[in-house]
Each structure stands twice: as C-alpha cells, then as structure tokens.
Design a protein around this motif. Structure first.
Motif, PDB file in Angstrom:
ATOM      1  N   THR A 354       0.845  -1.195   0.000  1.00 26.96           N
ATOM      2  CA  THR A 354       0.000   0.000   0.000  1.00 26.96           C
ATOM      3  C   THR A 354       0.878   1.242   0.000  1.00 26.96           C
ATOM      4  O   THR A 354       1.916   1.270   0.681  1.00 26.96           O
ATOM      5  N   THR A 355       0.479   2.255  -0.753  1.00 26.11           N
ATOM      6  CA  THR A 355       1.211   3.519  -0.758  1.00 26.11           C
ATOM      7  C   THR A 355       0.280   4.658  -0.395  1.00 26.11           C
ATOM      8  O   THR A 355      -0.921   4.593  -0.643  1.00 26.11           O
ATOM      9  N   ILE A 356       0.839   5.703   0.190  1.00 26.74           N
ATOM     10  CA  ILE A 356       0.126   6.968   0.356  1.00 26.74           C
ATOM     11  C   ILE A 356       1.072   8.052  -0.145  1.00 26.74           C
ATOM     12  O   ILE A 356       2.201   8.182   0.344  1.00 26.74           O
ATOM     13  N   GLU A 357       0.638   8.790  -1.165  1.00 26.78           N
ATOM     14  CA  GLU A 357       1.534   9.695  -1.900  1.00 26.78           C
ATOM     15  C   GLU A 357       0.868  11.034  -2.190  1.00 26.78           C
ATOM     16  O   GLU A 357      -0.354  11.154  -2.161  1.00 26.78           O
ATOM     17  N   ASN A 368      -1.963  -1.113  -3.796  1.00 23.13           N
ATOM     18  CA  ASN A 368      -3.045  -0.205  -3.403  1.00 23.13           C
ATOM     19  C   ASN A 368      -2.459   1.187  -3.200  1.00 23.13           C
ATOM     20  O   ASN A 368      -1.650   1.390  -2.291  1.00 23.13           O
ATOM     21  N   GLN A 369      -2.853   2.129  -4.039  1.00 19.61           N
ATOM     22  CA  GLN A 369      -2.263   3.469  -3.993  1.00 19.61           C
ATOM     23  C   GLN A 369      -3.301   4.509  -3.584  1.00 19.61           C
ATOM     24  O   GLN A 369      -4.390   4.581  -4.164  1.00 19.61           O
ATOM     25  N   ILE A 370      -2.925   5.304  -2.605  1.00 18.48           N
ATOM     26  CA  ILE A 370      -3.816   6.325  -2.050  1.00 18.48           C
ATOM     27  C   ILE A 370      -3.166   7.680  -2.241  1.00 18.48           C
ATOM     28  O   ILE A 370      -1.963   7.842  -1.992  1.00 18.48           O
ATOM     29  N   GLU A 371      -3.958   8.667  -2.664  1.00 14.51           N
ATOM     30  CA  GLU A 371      -3.421  10.013  -2.891  1.00 14.51           C
ATOM     31  C   GLU A 371      -3.886  10.953  -1.793  1.00 14.51           C
ATOM     32  O   GLU A 371      -5.083  10.997  -1.458  1.00 14.51           O
ATOM     33  N   VAL A 372      -2.939  11.696  -1.245  1.00 21.24           N
ATOM     34  CA  VAL A 372      -3.253  12.691  -0.213  1.00 21.24           C
ATOM     35  C   VAL A 372      -4.193  13.738  -0.777  1.00 21.24           C
ATOM     36  O   VAL A 372      -4.046  14.187  -1.916  1.00 21.24           O
ATOM     37  N   ASN A 373      -5.176  14.128   0.018  1.00 25.17           N
ATOM     38  CA  ASN A 373      -6.123  15.180  -0.376  1.00 25.17           C
ATOM     39  C   ASN A 373      -6.413  16.030   0.852  1.00 25.17           C
ATOM     40  O   ASN A 373      -7.287  15.710   1.660  1.00 25.17           O
ATOM     41  N   THR A 374      -5.642  17.098   1.011  1.00 22.88           N
ATOM     42  CA  THR A 374      -5.772  17.921   2.220  1.00 22.88           C
ATOM     43  C   THR A 374      -7.120  18.617   2.300  1.00 22.88           C
ATOM     44  O   THR A 374      -7.611  18.901   3.388  1.00 22.88           O
ATOM     45  N   ARG A 375      -7.754  18.879   1.139  1.00 22.57           N
ATOM     46  CA  ARG A 375      -9.064  19.546   1.145  1.00 22.57           C
ATOM     47  C   ARG A 375     -10.119  18.684   1.820  1.00 22.57           C
ATOM     48  O   ARG A 375     -11.022  19.189   2.486  1.00 22.57           O
ATOM     49  N   SER A 376      -9.996  17.375   1.638  1.00 24.92           N
ATOM     50  CA  SER A 376     -10.980  16.468   2.253  1.00 24.92           C
ATOM     51  C   SER A 376     -10.484  15.915   3.583  1.00 24.92           C
ATOM     52  O   SER A 376     -11.140  15.057   4.184  1.00 24.92           O
ATOM     53  N   GLY A 377      -9.327  16.381   4.032  1.00 22.65           N
ATOM     54  CA  GLY A 377      -8.807  15.948   5.321  1.00 22.65           C
ATOM     55  C   GLY A 377      -7.935  14.717   5.289  1.00 22.65           C
ATOM     56  O   GLY A 377      -7.536  14.202   6.340  1.00 22.65           O
ATOM     57  N   LEU A 378      -7.627  14.208   4.086  1.00 23.95           N
ATOM     58  CA  LEU A 378      -6.775  13.018   3.976  1.00 23.95           C
ATOM     59  C   LEU A 378      -5.312  13.459   3.924  1.00 23.95           C
ATOM     60  O   LEU A 378      -4.766  13.754   2.867  1.00 23.95           O
ATOM     61  N   THR A 379      -4.692  13.513   5.103  1.00 19.63           N
ATOM     62  CA  THR A 379      -3.280  13.883   5.212  1.00 19.63           C
ATOM     63  C   THR A 379      -2.437  12.605   5.279  1.00 19.63           C
ATOM     64  O   THR A 379      -2.966  11.499   5.390  1.00 19.63           O
ATOM     65  N   PHE A 380      -1.114  12.766   5.241  1.00 14.69           N
ATOM     66  CA  PHE A 380      -0.236  11.607   5.372  1.00 14.69           C
ATOM     67  C   PHE A 380      -0.498  10.883   6.694  1.00 14.69           C
ATOM     68  O   PHE A 380      -0.639   9.655   6.737  1.00 14.69           O
ATOM     69  N   ALA A 381      -0.556  11.645   7.780  1.00 11.83           N
ATOM     70  CA  ALA A 381      -0.712  11.032   9.104  1.00 11.83           C
ATOM     71  C   ALA A 381      -2.055  10.322   9.229  1.00 11.83           C
ATOM     72  O   ALA A 381      -2.124   9.169   9.687  1.00 11.83           O
TER      73      ALA A 381
END
Length: 566
Positions: A354-357, A368-381
C-alpha cells in the motif's frame, strides 16, 4: 609537391568571379579547405550528369559536412549561419508554419524579430530566395538564416513530434464561456497547447510561466535545469493565464490569492496529468505546471545504476520483513523512482503493498495506492493510521513532513511492517538528525531503520557531441589521482545545444548497523565520518566515478553535489 602545385593551379582557375560578385559555392568550399579541387571537378561532373545540387553531392559523398556546407551557403548568399541545435526556438513562431510545409520547404520559423518579421532557418537558400511561397505561407516578412540540413530536419521532426489533447470533458462549459472570452480565443489555446506539447516532447518535468513588466517568460525544467523556451507578448499574457486557469478548473476572476488545480491530457496517445499552481506576483500571476506521466513506466532496480556494493546493501535492507528504508535528497532527485523500484521488486501475490503519496506518480498493478487530499482531510498522518488497520505488509509513505507522520511511520516499522519513505535532507547522515528534530527518539531510530539512501540526479553527457580533453592538475587531485582523460559538454541538435541528454543517479547508501547504531545520538559529522570509515561511498565520490566513466562532467557533478559533500 607536384600534386600540391597542380591542386593550387586548379583552384586558381576556378570561377571565383569578378571583384564584388557572388562567389560560387564550389570555390568557397575549396577556398576554405573543405573540398579538394579534384573532388570539386568530380562533383561538378556528377551534377551535370544527374541534375543533383552540388551541395547535396559533396555531403552525400562524405567530402563536406552538412555544417560546413551550410556555412558556405550562408556566406554565398550574405546570410548568417545558425547552429540550430543551440538556438532558442519560439513555439509561437514555429506554429506559423505547419509541419507539412516546414518539411516541404525545409524551413523552420525560429523567432520573431519584430511584429511583422520572423527569422526562418532554411537548409538551402537557393530554393526560396527567389520565391514568394514561404512569405505567402507565413503572412509576414521573412529574414533567412542557414542551418545544416540534417540538424534542421531533426529539429522540424522534434518540434512537431506529437499533438496535445486536453480532455475537454473535464473542463466546465460554464467556465469555458468566460466573462471576457479572451482565453477561448484560438491564439491563446493554440499557444498554450503548443508550449505544453513542446515541454512534454523535450522531457520537461515542470513548465514555468513567469510574468515580467513587458510580457511573460516561459521556461521548462529539463533534466533538472530550467531552459527558456518562449516569450509571450504582453497582449497575450492575460489570455494565456486565463487559459491555464480554465484547464485547472480554477477561478479566473480571482487574481490575488494562490490557486491549485489539475487537468488530464493525452500526448501522443499517452495519458498524463498536469498539476497547475497559480501564484500572484508583482507583474501578474505566475503559473507553474508539474507534468505527471501517469501512463509511463517506471525503472526497475537494475536500471537505477547503483554500484554493486550499494545495490547489495539496498537489497538487503528492503528484503527485511520489517524496518524502514529512507530515501533522502532535494525535490526532483529521484527518491520516489528509487522506492518504486523497490516496490516493483517486492510486489508479489503473497504480500499486501500500500502507498500513500502526494501525488501518485505512477500506477502500479497489484499495489493499493492512495493520494493525499488535504481539502478532504486526507493527510499523510491520517491516511497512514487508517492504512495500518488494513493489514498491509509493505508501506510506501511518499514523504515524512511532520512529527506525527514520522512517529507513525517509525512505529509501523517496529511492529512488523516494511516502511519505505522519503525525507528532504542533504545526505544520509543528516537524515538521522532530521528525524530526531521531528521528535523521534534515538532508540527508536536505531532499532527501526534498516538503511538510508541519499541521492542526486546529474545530467548525462550527450554521446553525440561530448568532447574529450586532458584533465588539469587541480582536476587530477579532485579525482584522487585517477583518469588522464575526461569529457565535457559541447552541444548539438540531438541535445538541443545543451551538451547533455538524460540523467543518471548518484547514490550514497548508509546501512544503519553496528557502529552507526551506537552513534545515533552523536552529531551528523561523527555519523558521517564513521560511515565513510566503514566503507560508505559518498555522493561526490560516486559522481567522480561517473566522470571517470565518461557518463557525466566534472562541472555537472560539482553543480549537483555542491562543495560541502566529500
């Protein structure tokens, strides 16, 4: 001696013409020592029999280079010679002449000299000097310059290489109407598409639109170095900026605050994404485009070019069942490419990857790749916490930016996960200090990190034009007394006059074992010295290896490593 005298006598009898008259091409070539008199006689005989042009014959026979012929033609017709491989090409000028006409006339508009005059490079001025066809096709006054035919042909093919398709369905029709309508005008759309297309064709990673008092400069970052590719007139600046905003689905009326957007395009049939950042400046809005090759492949570990000992250390680290592998370096140094190569090697059905990028740069089947989206609250942490509850074996964390992300990533590395991540630090040893500054306890760093990889990307010398030279005494010292011969950049049409083509990675691989673990609480300098004593090859020394192998130049290695690394 007799042969030499005969050649001189033959040359003296050639038709140089009266004083002030135009010299014959053959006479110029003989005068400049490019052609022997007997070769000229043979070429003239072939010209008479075949009807082919003299210049075409002497180049085809290998007697005169295309560049030598172009220089002679330029002098014969009182024109300037242009080394088109080093010339700055204006996409707005290039677009004046469609590819089929450029190929037919062997002509390429280079840049505007005035509002109604354009500089055009031609291979043979005798084809167009007495013809109005080119002027009619361009609709402007033309000033000619002469370029080597093979360089001109390659350049025409390069600048017209692919077409750009913006996925119009992703643009809002309401925004397309615009309040002023200026950004939907054909010149703005055509110019923006042309500039983006040229940047992608040249392998650019970023495209900068920089406002100035009298217009806008457009620069592309190619092989890590920015290069000016065009000047946008002041009158077109608002239209170009608005067009870029429309593409990124941004507010064209808002000119005082930064904005970020994204657009999907196809270039030469290949899908890719462009991230668009708009920033207000003193002379108008600046736009920076990051080009993401969504459909492009990525490199395997073998293709990275690590030294055998460094590769062995790196492989040992990523094959551990748990722990962290950290890639460090400045933005654009290839960190993600290195970690993707590791993922590619580890990607099998027996493991969950799994990645978060931010952003996802390449799509990898089976991951499984996940993209950070700060507008929706999906941060790295936040994303990392959720990922850890989804039973992964291997995690790629695009970047450790803050204390919270650092703590979660290190704890994951200690609890049965292999974590691959990046840090923005100068070298391997300084990454330890950076993690401590983020609040990670030294004991956790010592027990969780398998290895740290520092890297840079240096430009490769163009193999078509690199120049060999004898190194100086100072350079000999810099190279530790090795290698008598080095190579330096020259510049040709193949490398757009830069002397470089493509990039190669420099690596510094630090395994966190033994004495290094015991020195985790020590200073960066002590850790670095201990690593070198233990056999670690530094970035600079890896760069010197590339110089000795003729892959890159000393000047380039100094540029990317600086003077602090040793």
């Amino acid at each position: 001696m007799a042969d030499s005298a005969e050649h001189m006598e033959a040359a003296a009898s050639l038709p140089f013409g009266r004083a002030g008259a135009r010299l014959h091409l053959g006479a110029l070539l003989v005068r400049d020592g490019l052609l022997a008199p007997e070769q000229l006689e043979a070429a003239l005989a072939e010209k008479e029999a075949s009807g082919r042009r003299l210049g075409e014959i002497v180049v085809a026979r290998g007697w005169v280079s295309a560049g030598g012929l172009a220089r002679a033609l330029a002098e014969q017709h009182d024109l300037q010679y242009l080394d088109i491989g080093r010339a700055e090409l204006d996409p707005a000028a290039i677009d004046l002449l469609p590819e089929k006409f450029a190929a037919r006339y062997q002509a390429l508009p280079i840049r505007f000299l005035a509002e109604d005059t354009v500089l055009v490079a031609v291979a043979d001025p005798t084809n167009v000097v007495n013809s109005d066809d080119l002027r009619l096709a361009l609709g402007l006054n033309v000033r000619l310059t002469v370029a080597a035919v093979d360089d001109l042909t390659k350049t025409i093919a390069r600048v017209h290489r692919h077409s750009l398709e913006v996925n119009q369905e992703e643009l809002s029709e309401d925004v397309e109407d615009l309040r002023a309508g200026v950004a939907t005008s054909a010149p703005a759309i055509k110019l923006v598409n042309s500039l983006i297309g040229q940047a992608i064709a040249d392998g650019a990673s970023d495209l900068h639109f920089e406002p100035k008092p009298d217009g806008m400069t457009v620069r592309a970052r190619i092989d890590g170095v920015t290069r000016r590719i065009a000047e946008v007139p002041k009158a077109l600046q608002p239209a170009v900026t608005s067009r870029l905003k429309i593409m990124g689905e941004l507010d064209i009326a808002e000119r005082r605050t930064p904005q970020d957007g994204r657009v999907s395009i196809r270039f030469g049939g290949v899908p890719m994404d462009i991230r668009i950042a708009i920033l207000p400046t003193t002379f108008g809005e600046q736009a920076v485009l990051r080009i993401l090759h969504r459909g492009a492949g990525h490199r395997g570990l073998v293709e990275l070019g690590m030294r055998p000992d460094a590769e062995e250390t790196f492989l040992r680290a990523i094959r551990q069942p748990y722990g962290a592998v950290v890639a460090c370096g400045p933005t654009g140094s290839g960190k993600t490419t290195t970690l993707y190569a590791a993922l590619d090697l580890l990607n099998d059905e027996g493991r969950v990857l799994t990645t978060i990028e931010d952003p996802v740069e390449y799509h990898i089947p089976g991951v499984n790749q996940i993209e950070v989206n700060t507008r929706s609250g999906l941060t790295f942490a936040r994303g990392l916490r959720t990922i850890l509850r989804s039973d992964p074996d291997i995690l790629l964390v695009g970047e450790v930016r803050d204390e919270e992300t650092a703590r979660i990533a290190i704890q994951a590395a200690m609890t049965g996960h292999l974590v691959l991540t990046t840090l923005h630090t100068h070298n391997a040893a300084s990454s330890i200090a950076r993690l401590k500054d983020m609040g990670v306890e030294p004991a956790l760093i010592a027990s969780s990190i398998n290895c740290i990889v520092a890297q840079r990307l240096a430009r490769r010398l163009c193999l078509n034009c690199r120049e060999q030279y004898m190194r100086s005494a100072a350079e000999l010292t810099e190279l530790d007394g090795e290698t008598a011969v080095l190579y330096r950049a020259q510049g040709c049409v193949s490398c757009a006059g830069t002397g470089y083509s493509g990039r190669v990675a420099l690596y510094e691989v630090l395994p966190v074992v033994g004495s290094i673990r015991r020195l985790i609480e020590s200073s960066t300098e002590e850790i670095f010295a201990a690593a070198v004593e233990a056999g670690m090859t530094t970035l600079r020394h890896d760069g010197m290896r590339l110089c000795r192998e003729g892959v890159s130049s000393l000047e380039e290695i100094r540029r990317v490593t600086g003077d602090r690394l040793s």
